[in-house]
Design an enzyme around this catalytic site. Structure first.
Site, short mmCIF file in Angstrom:
data_model
loop_
_atom_site.label_atom_id
_atom_site.label_comp_id
_atom_site.label_asym_id
_atom_site.label_seq_id
_atom_site.Cartn_x
_atom_site.Cartn_y
_atom_site.Cartn_z
N HIS A 77 0.96 -0.96 0.26
CA HIS A 77 -0.21 -0.10 0.09
C HIS A 77 0.99 1.44 -0.13
O HIS A 77 1.75 1.25 1.08
CB HIS A 77 -1.20 0.22 1.12
CG HIS A 77 -1.97 -1.13 1.45
ND1 HIS A 77 -3.05 -1.01 2.03
CD2 HIS A 77 -2.44 -2.08 0.20
CE1 HIS A 77 -4.30 -1.82 1.78
NE2 HIS A 77 -3.59 -2.48 0.63
N TYR A 206 -9.25 6.32 6.47
CA TYR A 206 -9.85 6.68 7.53
C TYR A 206 -10.57 7.53 7.69
O TYR A 206 -10.28 8.20 7.34
CB TYR A 206 -7.91 7.26 8.37
CG TYR A 206 -7.02 5.81 8.89
CD1 TYR A 206 -6.43 5.38 7.66
CD2 TYR A 206 -6.99 5.83 10.26
CE1 TYR A 206 -5.46 4.36 8.04
CE2 TYR A 206 -6.29 4.65 10.45
CZ TYR A 206 -5.98 4.34 9.38
OH TYR A 206 -4.89 3.04 9.62
N PRO A 297 -4.49 0.73 18.02
CA PRO A 297 -4.46 0.57 16.92
C PRO A 297 -4.71 1.54 15.52
O PRO A 297 -3.77 1.14 14.59
CB PRO A 297 -5.45 -0.50 17.02
CG PRO A 297 -6.86 -0.06 17.88
CD PRO A 297 -5.90 0.26 19.01
N LYS A 301 0.66 0.62 14.79
CA LYS A 301 2.28 1.40 15.29
C LYS A 301 1.96 -0.47 16.87
O LYS A 301 3.29 -1.11 17.06
CB LYS A 301 2.41 1.72 16.07
CG LYS A 301 2.62 3.23 15.29
CD LYS A 301 4.05 3.12 14.73
CE LYS A 301 4.12 3.93 13.68
NZ LYS A 301 3.48 3.42 12.30
N TYR A 388 3.16 7.06 9.57
CA TYR A 388 2.75 5.80 9.30
C TYR A 388 3.06 4.33 8.57
O TYR A 388 3.66 2.95 9.15
CB TYR A 388 1.61 5.91 8.54
CG TYR A 388 0.91 5.38 8.30
CD1 TYR A 388 -0.68 5.09 9.15
CD2 TYR A 388 0.73 4.09 7.61
CE1 TYR A 388 -1.76 4.45 8.63
CE2 TYR A 388 -0.16 3.00 7.70
CZ TYR A 388 -1.61 3.17 8.15
OH TYR A 388 -2.32 2.41 8.24
C1 LIG Z 1 -7.21 -7.35 18.91
C2 LIG Z 1 -6.14 -6.26 18.53
C3 LIG Z 1 -5.93 -5.69 17.89
C4 LIG Z 1 -5.12 -5.02 17.30
N1 LIG Z 1 -5.14 -4.39 15.84
C5 LIG Z 1 -3.30 -3.59 15.59
C6 LIG Z 1 -3.75 -3.30 14.53
O1 LIG Z 1 -3.92 -3.69 13.59
N2 LIG Z 1 -1.95 -3.05 14.01
C7 LIG Z 1 -1.19 -3.39 14.94
O2 LIG Z 1 0.10 -2.49 14.38
N3 LIG Z 1 -1.02 -3.08 16.38
C8 LIG Z 1 -2.54 -4.10 16.68
N4 LIG Z 1 -2.66 -5.06 17.69
C9 LIG Z 1 -1.37 -5.15 18.93
C10 LIG Z 1 -0.63 -5.96 18.45
O3 LIG Z 1 -1.41 -7.31 18.00
C11 LIG Z 1 0.15 -6.42 19.50
O4 LIG Z 1 0.70 -4.78 19.46
C12 LIG Z 1 1.34 -7.22 19.03
O5 LIG Z 1 0.78 -8.83 19.28
C13 LIG Z 1 2.04 -7.28 20.31
O6 LIG Z 1 3.48 -8.31 19.71
P1 LIG Z 1 4.01 -9.37 21.18
O7 LIG Z 1 4.35 -10.03 20.76
O8 LIG Z 1 5.15 -8.13 21.42
O9 LIG Z 1 2.72 -9.63 22.08
P2 LIG Z 1 1.64 -10.57 21.88
O10 LIG Z 1 1.15 -10.52 20.02
O11 LIG Z 1 0.86 -10.57 22.61
O12 LIG Z 1 2.15 -11.99 22.07
C14 LIG Z 1 2.42 -12.55 23.34
C15 LIG Z 1 2.34 -14.02 23.71
O13 LIG Z 1 2.65 -14.42 25.49
C16 LIG Z 1 1.86 -14.91 25.60
N5 LIG Z 1 2.18 -15.42 26.76
C17 LIG Z 1 0.83 -14.37 27.95
N6 LIG Z 1 1.19 -14.41 28.57
C18 LIG Z 1 1.61 -15.41 29.16
C19 LIG Z 1 3.07 -16.16 30.10
N7 LIG Z 1 1.91 -15.65 31.53
N8 LIG Z 1 3.56 -16.48 29.59
C20 LIG Z 1 3.42 -17.47 28.77
N9 LIG Z 1 2.99 -16.72 27.79
C21 LIG Z 1 2.48 -16.31 28.09
C22 LIG Z 1 0.38 -14.67 24.57
O14 LIG Z 1 -0.05 -16.17 24.66
C23 LIG Z 1 0.66 -14.49 23.34
O15 LIG Z 1 0.56 -15.50 22.63
C24 LIG Z 1 -4.13 -5.28 18.34
C25 LIG Z 1 -4.35 -5.90 19.59
C26 LIG Z 1 -5.38 -6.42 19.63
C27 LIG Z 1 -5.27 -7.70 20.41
#
Ligand SMILES: Cc1cc2nc3c(=O)[nH]c(=O)nc-3n(C[C@H](O)[C@H](O)[C@H](O)COP(=O)(O)OP(=O)(O)OC[C@H]3O[C@@H](n4cnc5c(N)ncnc54)[C@H](O)[C@@H]3O)c2cc1C
Length: 393
Positions: A77, A206, A297, A301, A388
């Site tokens: 995009h 948007y 969201p 980011k 962005y």
């Molecule tokens: C519904 C939703 C929509 C989103 N939309 C967007 C978007 O459009 N654009 C964007 O950039 N971001 C978006 N986000 C945010 C984005 O998904 C997160 O920022 C991203 O997943 C962060 O990655 P992470 O690996 O830090 O955390 P996560 O993806 O949350 O991974 C953390 C992992 O740790 C595991 N975990 C939790 N507790 C424990 C524990 N005690 N022991 C072991 N494992 C554990 C979980 O099961 C999970 O798999 C969205 C988030 C949500 C919830």
């Protein structure tokens, strides 16, 4: 049952994008790790979340050997539409900053990362329970968990990484006197749908309107993701498909767009929150990704910040394990600089586009004035395009 004991260099709590990408980068640097997750692979793979990758996130996935699919199956995009005041205005990233973003769902990012770990013989344990960490300020911190077969495990590591998402247990291990938590709650949420329909637009829309914000985004040629601003207490059960379409069409219709409709396959309410915990390091425990910070969201980011964190963390961990005492603090400083820029960008996009529940007519007109300034000024549009598509590392 006495625990199975293992040692590794880096033990990672959480096998989401941050945890798995870190494990992958460490292995490329010759550093052993173990990553664990309380959910199983199927559960993570079926959780729909982010969809927009900054160009540096794409580069990281491709150049580190995780994914070529992101280029083949993702959609480039080169801009977005900002819609307000009765019309749409394209922000042309390519023309403004020579950059683009890639539409590629987080579920696919996860599949690519998990496949890369399996391909490279990485040690990842899904579906574990009873997770705890201990001895964080010693030179042999411990990770304890019960594996998917019910066997207790104890892992001795040189460093523990909390990549356990927005409900992190690891961040609570920082003593209260030595941590600061920065919050902002928002009085609105997103009502998100997945629908089986052709794309309504080639790029994201948007849309600001007096009825509230809407975001029209795509997934594939036959599956679309759309969001509309709602009350955080909204109950999805109160919304029939007809009512959802009526509201979405009204919001974008105010700006001259018409959506292609189709069966709605999933609905969810996504609360908004800005959060940062500082510092990101306590003893031999460091935080990465959503465990340390979450953003609303609107600016797309969250996933990108998680990947940016671990790219820096892998570099600094390599130096730390080779004896550089300043490396872990340097990780926290480098990561936080980007985190706060992203916090500001996400807050700015959110407050510019959403209608506050008690907004006056003045507030709504003022937002239109701000959006007009952005689209009618090269400086304003460039500022948005830079944020962005992602600032250079
Ligand atoms: C519904 C939703 C929509 C989103 N939309 C967007 C978007 O459009 N654009 C964007 O950039 N971001 C978006 N986000 C945010 C984005 O998904 C997160 O920022 C991203 O997943 C962060 O990655 P992470 O690996 O830090 O955390 P996560 O993806 O949350 O991974 C953390 C992992 O740790 C595991 N975990 C939790 N507790 C424990 C524990 N005690 N022991 C072991 N494992 C554990 C979980 O099961 C999970 O798999 C969205 C988030 C949500 C919830």
């Amino acid at each position: 049952m006495s625990p199975t004991t293992t040692t590794t260099e880096v033990a990672i709590v959480g096998a989401g994008p941050a945890g798995l990408m870190l494990a992958h980068l460490l292995q490329r640097a010759g550093i052993d790790s173990i990553a664990i997750d309380i959910r199983d692979r199927a559960a993570i793979e079926s959780t729909h979340r982010a969809g927009i990758l900054e160009q540096d996130s794409v580069r990281l996935l491709v150049e580190s050997g995780v994914s070529e699919r992101v280029l083949r199956d993702g959609y480039r995009h080169a801009g977005i539409d900002l819609a307000f005041g009765g019309g749409g205005h394209r922000i042309d990233f390519e023309a403004l900053v020579g950059a683009s973003v890639q539409l590629y769902p987080q579920t696919d990012v996860f599949v690519d990362l998990a496949d890369a770990r399996a391909r490279d013989g990485g040690d990842v344990r899904f579906g574990v329970g009873d997770v705890s960490v201990a001895d964080l300020t010693t030179d042999r911190p411990l990770l304890r968990f019960t594996d998917a077969d019910g066997v207790p495990n104890e892992v001795g590591a040189r460093i523990l990484v909390g990549a356990d998402g927005s409900r992190s247990i690891c961040r609570h291990e920082f003593p209260e006197a030595r941590r600061r938590q920065f919050f902002r709650e928002y009085p609105f949420a997103w009502f998100g749908i997945l629908c089986e329909a052709p794309p309504s637009s080639e790029e994201l829309i948007y849309s600001h309107s007096e009825r509230g914000f809407a975001l029209i985004s795509q997934r594939t040629e036959s599956l679309q993701r759309m969001y509309s601003q709602c009350d955080p207490a909204e109950d999805v059960a109160d919304w029939s498909d007809d009512r959802i379409w009526e509201e979405l069409q009204a919001r974008v219709g105010a700006n001259g767009y018409v959506l292609k409709e189709g069966p709605i396959t999933s609905t969810t309410v996504l609360p908004f929150r800005s959060f940062v915990q500082e510092p990101m390091r306590h003893g031999n425990l460091v935080l990465a990704g959503d465990a340390a910070h979450t953003v609303p969201p609107t600016g797309a980011k969250g996933l990108n910040l998680a990947l940016a964190d671990v790219r820096v963390l892998a570099e600094e961990l390599e130096l730390h394990l080779a004896g550089d005492d300043g490396a872990l603090d340097r990780y926290a400083e480098r990561a936080l600089r980007r985190v706060w820029r992203a916090q500001h960008f996400s807050y700015w996009m959110t407050t510019m586009l959403h209608r506050l529940p008690d907004a006056s007519d003045f507030d709504v007109r003022r937002q239109v004035g701000e959006l007009t300034s952005i689209v009618s000024s090269t400086a304003g549009s460039t500022y948005l395009a830079e944020g962005y598509t992602g600032w250079p590392s």
